[in-house]
Design a protein around this motif. Structure first.
Motif, PDB file in Angstrom:
ATOM      1  N   GLY A  45     -37.803  -9.740  15.098  1.00 38.35           N
ATOM      2  CA  GLY A  45     -37.892  -8.685  14.094  1.00 38.35           C
ATOM      3  C   GLY A  45     -38.350  -9.182  12.725  1.00 38.35           C
ATOM      4  O   GLY A  45     -39.064 -10.169  12.616  1.00 38.35           O
ATOM      5  N   GLU A  46     -37.902  -8.467  11.675  1.00 38.68           N
ATOM      6  CA  GLU A  46     -38.307  -8.769  10.301  1.00 38.68           C
ATOM      7  C   GLU A  46     -37.330  -9.721   9.629  1.00 38.68           C
ATOM      8  O   GLU A  46     -36.126  -9.675   9.889  1.00 38.68           O
ATOM      9  CB  GLU A  46     -38.330  -7.491   9.462  1.00 38.68           C
ATOM     10  N   PHE A  47     -37.877 -10.530   8.731  1.00 40.89           N
ATOM     11  CA  PHE A  47     -37.047 -11.431   7.938  1.00 40.89           C
ATOM     12  C   PHE A  47     -37.750 -11.660   6.612  1.00 40.89           C
ATOM     13  O   PHE A  47     -38.963 -11.895   6.578  1.00 40.89           O
ATOM     14  CB  PHE A  47     -36.861 -12.767   8.673  1.00 40.89           C
ATOM     15  N   GLU A  48     -37.000 -11.563   5.516  1.00 38.88           N
ATOM     16  CA  GLU A  48     -37.559 -11.805   4.182  1.00 38.88           C
ATOM     17  C   GLU A  48     -36.554 -12.622   3.385  1.00 38.88           C
ATOM     18  O   GLU A  48     -35.346 -12.369   3.451  1.00 38.88           O
ATOM     19  CB  GLU A  48     -37.852 -10.488   3.480  1.00 38.88           C
ATOM     20  N   ILE A  49     -37.062 -13.588   2.615  1.00 34.97           N
ATOM     21  CA  ILE A  49     -36.186 -14.476   1.852  1.00 34.97           C
ATOM     22  C   ILE A  49     -36.951 -15.040   0.662  1.00 34.97           C
ATOM     23  O   ILE A  49     -38.178 -15.177   0.717  1.00 34.97           O
ATOM     24  CB  ILE A  49     -35.652 -15.613   2.757  1.00 34.97           C
TER      25      ILE A  49
END
Length: 85
Positions: A45-49
């Protein structure tokens, strides 16, 4: 640049580019915040950091580490079969 679990930043970025549909890495140095990384994969899925480069790449890479280790091991075995000892 640092390493995370034996992988250089460039190796992690390359792995993400191979295994993800979308990888966006943006410098936020003008704002004093390091880097923004966004990844999207069918598998995880999505991941933002945001944060320092090696940190953001390491965090995004965690779900893929087993796959990458197996890929690296397979490559070494194939290479050993081709290269004379």
């Amino acid at each position: 640049m640092g390493k995370y679990l034996g992988y250089e930043a460039g190796e992690m970025l390359n792995g993400l580019l191979i295994d993800c549909k979308i990888v966006k890495l943006e410098s936020l140095e003008a704002f004093g915040d390091g880097w923004l990384l966004y990844v999207l994969s069918d598998e995880h899925g999505e991941f933002e950091i945001t944060g320092p480069l090696t940190y953001v790449l390491g965090q995004a890479s965690k779900p893929f580490m087993d796959k990458w280790k197996a890929r690296k091991r397979d490559f070494k075995e194939r290479l050993a079969g081709v290269m004379p000892s």
